[in-house]
Design an enzyme around this catalytic site. Sequence first.
Site, PDB file in Angstrom:
ATOM      1  N   ALA A 136       1.045  13.129 -23.235  1.00 40.24           N
ATOM      2  CA  ALA A 136       0.706  12.116 -23.928  1.00 40.24           C
ATOM      3  C   ALA A 136       1.364  11.331 -24.531  1.00 40.24           C
ATOM      4  O   ALA A 136       1.760  10.312 -24.235  1.00 40.24           O
ATOM      5  CB  ALA A 136      -1.554  11.912 -23.638  1.00 40.24           C
ATOM      6  N   TYR A 180       0.939  -1.021   0.034  1.00 39.09           N
ATOM      7  CA  TYR A 180      -0.044   0.104   0.126  1.00 39.09           C
ATOM      8  C   TYR A 180       1.009   1.292   0.314  1.00 39.09           C
ATOM      9  O   TYR A 180       0.665   2.305  -0.348  1.00 39.09           O
ATOM     10  CB  TYR A 180      -0.628   0.110   1.485  1.00 39.09           C
ATOM     11  N   HIS A 217     -19.817  13.802 -26.875  1.00 40.53           N
ATOM     12  CA  HIS A 217     -19.410  12.626 -27.970  1.00 40.53           C
ATOM     13  C   HIS A 217     -19.575  11.123 -27.997  1.00 40.53           C
ATOM     14  O   HIS A 217     -19.475  10.116 -28.641  1.00 40.53           O
ATOM     15  CB  HIS A 217     -17.987  12.698 -28.490  1.00 40.53           C
ATOM     16  N   LYS A 276      -0.427   5.946 -24.243  1.00 41.90           N
ATOM     17  CA  LYS A 276      -0.244   6.821 -24.495  1.00 41.90           C
ATOM     18  C   LYS A 276       0.945   6.182 -24.911  1.00 41.90           C
ATOM     19  O   LYS A 276       1.835   5.097 -24.806  1.00 41.90           O
ATOM     20  CB  LYS A 276      -0.419   7.656 -25.470  1.00 41.90           C
ATOM     21  N   ASP A 327       0.629  19.028 -21.247  1.00 37.93           N
ATOM     22  CA  ASP A 327       0.059  17.383 -21.252  1.00 37.93           C
ATOM     23  C   ASP A 327       1.050  16.953 -21.820  1.00 37.93           C
ATOM     24  O   ASP A 327       0.956  16.989 -23.232  1.00 37.93           O
ATOM     25  CB  ASP A 327      -1.069  17.695 -21.873  1.00 37.93           C
ATOM     26  N   PHE A 358      -6.398  19.207 -24.681  1.00 39.44           N
ATOM     27  CA  PHE A 358      -7.800  18.281 -25.787  1.00 39.44           C
ATOM     28  C   PHE A 358      -9.033  18.358 -25.238  1.00 39.44           C
ATOM     29  O   PHE A 358      -8.812  18.507 -23.592  1.00 39.44           O
ATOM     30  CB  PHE A 358      -7.079  16.662 -24.885  1.00 39.44           C
ATOM     31  N   ASP A 359      -9.773  17.198 -25.342  1.00 42.71           N
ATOM     32  CA  ASP A 359     -11.112  17.256 -24.857  1.00 42.71           C
ATOM     33  C   ASP A 359     -11.292  17.124 -23.314  1.00 42.71           C
ATOM     34  O   ASP A 359     -12.158  17.789 -22.898  1.00 42.71           O
ATOM     35  CB  ASP A 359     -12.325  16.500 -25.888  1.00 42.71           C
TER      36      ASP A 359
HETATM   37  N1  F0G Z   1      -4.762  13.966 -23.303  1.00 41.32           N
HETATM   38  C1  F0G Z   1      -3.868  14.039 -24.419  1.00 41.32           C
HETATM   39  C2  F0G Z   1      -3.763  14.663 -25.689  1.00 41.32           C
HETATM   40  C3  F0G Z   1      -5.017  13.018 -25.093  1.00 41.32           C
HETATM   41  O1  F0G Z   1      -4.700  12.980 -26.029  1.00 41.32           O
HETATM   42  C4  F0G Z   1      -5.640  12.442 -23.895  1.00 41.32           C
HETATM   43  C5  F0G Z   1      -6.956  10.916 -24.109  1.00 41.32           C
HETATM   44  C6  F0G Z   1      -5.526  12.942 -22.263  1.00 41.32           C
HETATM   45  C7  F0G Z   1      -4.809  13.845 -22.279  1.00 41.32           C
HETATM   46  C8  F0G Z   1      -6.777  12.249 -21.444  1.00 41.32           C
HETATM   47  O2  F0G Z   1      -5.792  11.039 -21.272  1.00 41.32           O
HETATM   48  O3  F0G Z   1      -7.550   9.184 -22.071  1.00 41.32           O
HETATM   49  O4  F0G Z   1      -5.775   8.148 -20.077  1.00 41.32           O
HETATM   50  O5  F0G Z   1      -8.258   9.861 -19.362  1.00 41.32           O
HETATM   51  N2  F0G Z   1      -6.784  10.668 -25.787  1.00 41.32           N
HETATM   52  C9  F0G Z   1      -7.256   9.352 -26.367  1.00 41.32           C
HETATM   53  C10 F0G Z   1      -7.695   9.453 -27.371  1.00 41.32           C
HETATM   54  C11 F0G Z   1      -9.101   9.121 -24.958  1.00 41.32           C
HETATM   55  O6  F0G Z   1      -8.154   8.608 -28.059  1.00 41.32           O
HETATM   56  O7  F0G Z   1      -7.328  10.441 -27.988  1.00 41.32           O
HETATM   57  P1  F0G Z   1      -6.619   9.261 -20.868  1.00 41.32           P
END
Ligand code: F0G
Length: 458
Positions: free
Chosen positions: A217, A72, A450, A258, A215, A124-125
């Site tokens: 990813a 833990y 979406h 990613k 960010d 990102f969304d």
């Molecule tokens: N930032 C970026 C640039 C992303 O592309 C994503 C996720 C996230 C943050 C959020 O990360 O999914 O681990 O919570 N992108 C995926 C996509 C979902 O299909 O582009 P997450």
Amino acid sequence: MQLPYAEPFRIKTVEPLKTTTREEREVYIREAGYNLFNLRSEHVFIDLLTDSGTGAMSDAQWAAIMTGDESYAGSRSFHQLKNTVEHITGFSYLLPTHQGRAAENVLFSALVKEGDIIPGNSHFDTTKGHIEFRHAHALDCTIDEAFDIENPHPFKGNIDLKKLEKVYQSYSKEQIPFCLITITCNTAGGQPVSLQNIKDVKELSDKYDIPLLFDAARFAENAYFIKTREEDCKNFNIKEICTKMFSYGVGMTMSSKKDGLVNIGGFIALQDEELYRKAGNFLILFEGFLTYGGLAGRDMAALAVGLDEATEFPYLESRIKQVELLGNLLIQQGIPIQKPIGGHAVFIDATRFLPHVPKEEYIAQTLAIELYKEAGIRAVEIGTLLADRDPVSRENRYPKLELLRLTIPRRTYTDNHIRYIAAAVCKVFERRQEITKGYEIVYEADLLRHFSVMLKSL
Ligand code: F0G
């Protein structure tokens, strides 16, 4: 003659894929409310919905799973991950989370308040969602070149310094908790940000005393583009470039699904102890204790290995060249795609692909549905459905580009799959004149619509 690239791995385990008939697919997609997120994966032949958590792990990662320490507190796997993250990014403080958006939730809880402004390249969304959920605003300062798919600018994820300075001049420092650089910029088409641009943004932000966050990813893919496109950087290795990129920021959020090469996971990495402590309180509240966050010990062990593998040049070269192969096959057939070809996906300009479908009828979604019906390929709309409604006026936001993303999972499909995808897209392109009608929404959620939207064919 120079030898062509080839994957620096061979296949040890295979997963069979099922095929379906066009008639079956027409039923499946109708039952799914014409939302590809609602399809069952066994009804999909090639899944290009996302590159997030959908890739293959290496034998070394699977071996690491068996060595995971599930304590833990103070887990050995946490320390392995922390050392790897520090080696690659230079950030000493690590907060593991279950995925990228959880990292956003934890860090933004510590940093973002109502009325704040977060400038950056196209957010990102989920990032935008976490900002708007806090009644703050994400301002897009991406260079204009990014919105012209034919413009060959090598770093279309770059931030426009004039747009950014205008934001810095228009709001007080107290209202701008940080500037966010997304590497690579997913929304702009998997487009990279140059090291020079990161340096310039840092210099400008310093002038206004605003910190930089990443960010990150797809940071390793960004580093590959820096190495191959930025003259000054060609002699550095990928890990060196990563350390350089991150040296200009105070921290990062990461979706490990990613460039962590794992199926689930994320983290926050920070330079500053005080911010680490503040965010750490939210980590404990939302995710878990400081040394595991949202992850099992074995997840952290596999991630430590994945981060190391993702920052090796031969892996990145085969990854990016496979995406390039798909893009080039489409370009040869005259299909309008975002150029240069992005790091993790090929983005089709749906407006030019389907010129007869009105924008109010969701053009990119219409194309996604046609491609599924044609060949069982599941791609994803990066257009009006994703752009959602304006939080105040509740009007549809029409993005500058209406795109269909063909996202390539890492180390998963072969070049034959890529050729199949290209052929299927071409078949839809050949009958584009017959596609004149789109879809209408019958259900949508208030936020991130979406994922769960239901549509009706017009
Ligand atoms: N930032 C970026 C640039 C992303 O592309 C994503 C996720 C996230 C943050 C959020 O990360 O999914 O681990 O919570 N992108 C995926 C996509 C979902 O299909 O582009 P997450």
